[in-house]
Structure formats: C-alpha cells, structure tokens
Write an enzyme that holds these catalytic residues in place. Structure first.
Site, PDB file in Angstrom:
ATOM      1  CD  GLU A 101      -1.869  -6.584   3.156  1.00 30.61           C
ATOM      2  OE1 GLU A 101      -1.450  -5.610   2.545  1.00 30.61           O
ATOM      3  OE2 GLU A 101      -3.022  -6.664   3.596  1.00 30.61           O
ATOM      4  CB  THR A 140       1.092   3.659   4.816  1.00 31.18           C
ATOM      5  OG1 THR A 140      -0.178   4.264   4.561  1.00 31.18           O
ATOM      6  CG2 THR A 140       1.715   4.300   6.035  1.00 31.18           C
ATOM      7  N   GLY A 154       0.836  -1.212   0.000  1.00 30.86           N
ATOM      8  CA  GLY A 154       0.000   0.000   0.000  1.00 30.86           C
ATOM      9  C   GLY A 154       0.859   1.245   0.000  1.00 30.86           C
ATOM     10  CE  LYS A 185      -2.695  -5.516   6.586  1.00 31.03           C
ATOM     11  NZ  LYS A 185      -2.452  -4.361   5.686  1.00 31.03           N
ATOM     12  CE  LYS A 238      -5.739   4.767   5.607  1.00 30.71           C
ATOM     13  NZ  LYS A 238      -4.618   3.938   5.318  1.00 30.71           N
ATOM     14  N   GLY A 255      -7.526  -3.330   1.345  1.00 31.81           N
ATOM     15  CA  GLY A 255      -7.980  -2.360   0.348  1.00 31.81           C
ATOM     16  C   GLY A 255      -7.198  -2.509  -0.951  1.00 31.81           C
ATOM     17  N   GLY A 256      -5.945  -2.902  -0.825  1.00 33.85           N
ATOM     18  CA  GLY A 256      -5.105  -3.122  -2.008  1.00 33.85           C
ATOM     19  C   GLY A 256      -5.181  -4.548  -2.519  1.00 33.85           C
ATOM     20  N   GLY A 282       0.505  -1.158   6.653  1.00 28.36           N
ATOM     21  CA  GLY A 282      -0.558  -0.190   6.885  1.00 28.36           C
ATOM     22  C   GLY A 282      -1.878  -0.882   7.184  1.00 28.36           C
ATOM     23  CB  ALA A 283      -4.564  -0.864   8.888  1.00 30.02           C
TER      24      ALA A 283
HETATM   25  C1  5RP Z   1      -3.350  -3.610   1.171  1.00 32.91           C
HETATM   26  C2  5RP Z   1      -3.590  -3.155   2.578  1.00 32.91           C
HETATM   27  C3  5RP Z   1      -3.068  -1.816   2.950  1.00 32.91           C
HETATM   28  O1  5RP Z   1      -2.312  -1.929   4.112  1.00 32.91           O
HETATM   29  C4  5RP Z   1      -4.228  -0.899   3.209  1.00 32.91           C
HETATM   30  O2  5RP Z   1      -5.076  -0.919   2.059  1.00 32.91           O
HETATM   31  C5  5RP Z   1      -3.763   0.517   3.496  1.00 32.91           C
HETATM   32  O3  5RP Z   1      -3.227   1.075   2.345  1.00 32.91           O
HETATM   33  P1  5RP Z   1      -2.712   2.586   2.317  1.00 32.91           P
HETATM   34  O4  5RP Z   1      -1.484   2.645   3.171  1.00 32.91           O
HETATM   35  O5  5RP Z   1      -2.437   2.836   0.856  1.00 32.91           O
HETATM   36  O6  5RP Z   1      -3.824   3.449   2.831  1.00 32.91           O
HETATM   37  O7  5RP Z   1      -4.166  -3.816   3.388  1.00 32.91           O
HETATM   38  O8  5RP Z   1      -3.985  -4.843   0.917  1.00 32.91           O
END
Ligand code: 5RP
Length: 222
Positions: A107, A35, A33, A98, A125, A100-101, A86-87
């Site tokens: 993970e 972060t 992600g 978690k 978050k 989103g990506g 990240g989260a």
């Molecule tokens: C990817 C994840 C990421 O940690 C989560 O989506 C946070 O992403 P970002 O740092 O871009 O906000 O779980 O699968």
C-alpha cells in the site's frame, strides 16, 4: 445507516471523484480491505474509462481480475493518476494508520507513486490521536525478536500476529498502547530499525483527500 452502507457510499463517491481525472491510459492504484472491495466493485462499472490498475495485495489483484480489469505489475508503471484505499485510523490532519489487513508495505509503495491518494473511510475511523488501533509493523521473519525488543523501547507492546504471513513473505508485529503525537517522526524512527520493512503510519505520505462516510452523507476533507 449501517457501516457497510457508509462504505458503499464512500466507494461510490470515490468513483465520482476520480472519474473526471481518468483517460484511456490512466492507471488506478487500488488498496486492500473491505472498503477497498466496495470501491473495486464500483470501479468495475467504469472500467471502460481507464487503462488498468495496480493492486496493493494479491487479494485485490484477484478481485480486480474477477471484474475483467487489467492488473499491471508495479515495475511496469511509472505514472499513476490516483490511489484509492481505506484506513484503520484517520486523525483529521491526513495522517493514517493502515495495515490492519497486513498489506501496508505494498500500500505504501503504491501510494508513493500515485499523484493523488484518496482515502475512503467511514466515520468510525476518525480519531483525535492515532494509536488506539494497534500500529502494524512488517518485519523480516529472522529479525522478529530483535525488532520486538527495539520496539519495546518506544513505550509500546509489540504483539506478534500469529499465523499471518504478508504477501511479501514477512511477519507483522502490532504495536499496542501507543498515543502517537508525532506521526511523521515515529514513522521514520520505526522504519530505521534494522529488520523492519515498513510500518503502517502514513504520515510522510499521508492522504491528499479523505472521503468520510457519515449517516448524513459523505464528507470531503482535504
Ligand atoms: C489493509 C488496510 C486497510 O485499508 C485497512 O485495514 C482498512 O480496512 P477496512 O476498509 O476493511 O476497514 O490498510 O492493509
């Protein structure tokens, strides 16, 4: 302070946090992600202090390799000092959403092996109750409709993430409209549906420490 400045600040704080724990043989688990990308770029500056990394996605592996950091196959690693990721949501009690990506399964595997899971987030978050962010569920493609029907019974709306395939060749259903009072129980319930690979609740193995970027600096929550 912009959101990206907060992400950079937590990435730098994470490097300072893990630095004393590292030896020349240490393997660092690295998340996915935007972060996590800030973290990778900061980690590269201390790459002489550890042995290499395990990546939670192909994208992260590429970024690590681009910095000259050795990336190990998870199957060749039996000990990992720390996992940093990240989260999408953090509830203040170390439970996370978690994925989103779309990298949630890898993970979760890497987090499970790591001795310590350091979660890096900006303050956007932080929530009181998980579920406003749609909960990702990785599903075997042939089971998509059957799993969606089972998920509807949990009082949520599964939305197929169209055009997206995970690094494992699977699909994602994002669960909208959830208010997650009991994350560990829901995590187990969803994982028990045949055809589900895993879901994005990190409650049974939540974060050990959360570094949260705020306009006033980085807060450490543990
Ligand atoms: C990817 C994840 C990421 O940690 C989560 O989506 C946070 O992403 P970002 O740092 O871009 O906000 O779980 O699968």
């Amino acid at each position: 302070m912009t959101q990206d400045e907060m992400k950079l600040a937590v990435a730098q704080a994470a490097v300072e946090y893990i630095k004393p724990k590292l030896t020349a043989d240490s393997i660092v688990g690295v998340g996915t992600g935007s972060t996590a990308n800030f973290f990778i770029d900061e980690l590269a500056k201390i790459s002489h202090l550890f042995g290499g990394a395990v990546a939670s996605s192909e994208a992260t592996a590429e970024r690590l390799k681009g910095h000259g950091i050795d990336v190990f196959d998870m199957n060749s690693v039996d000990q990992m000092e720390v996992y940093v990721d990240g989260a999408d949501e953090f509830d203040g009690r170390m439970n996370l959403i978690k994925g989103g990506g779309g990298a949630l399964t890898r993970e979760k595997i890497v987090a499970d092996v790591a001795r310590e899971f350091v979660c890096i987030v900006d303050e956007s978050k932080k929530v009181d109750l998980l579920g406003n962010f749609p909960l990702p569920v990785e599903v075997i493609p042939m089971a998509r409709s059957q799993v969606a029907r089972a998920l509807v019974k949990l009082d949520c709306m599964p939305v197929y993430r169209e055009g997206f395939v995970t690094d494992n060749g699977n699909v994602i259903l994002d669960l909208e409209g959830m208010q997650i009072e009991q994350p560990a129980e829901l995590e187990a319930t969803i994982n028990n549906i045949v055809g589900v690979v895993t879901n994005g609740l990190f409650a049974r193995r939540g974060a050990d420490v959360v570094l949260m970027g705020t306009p006033n600096g980085v807060e450490t929550i543990s």
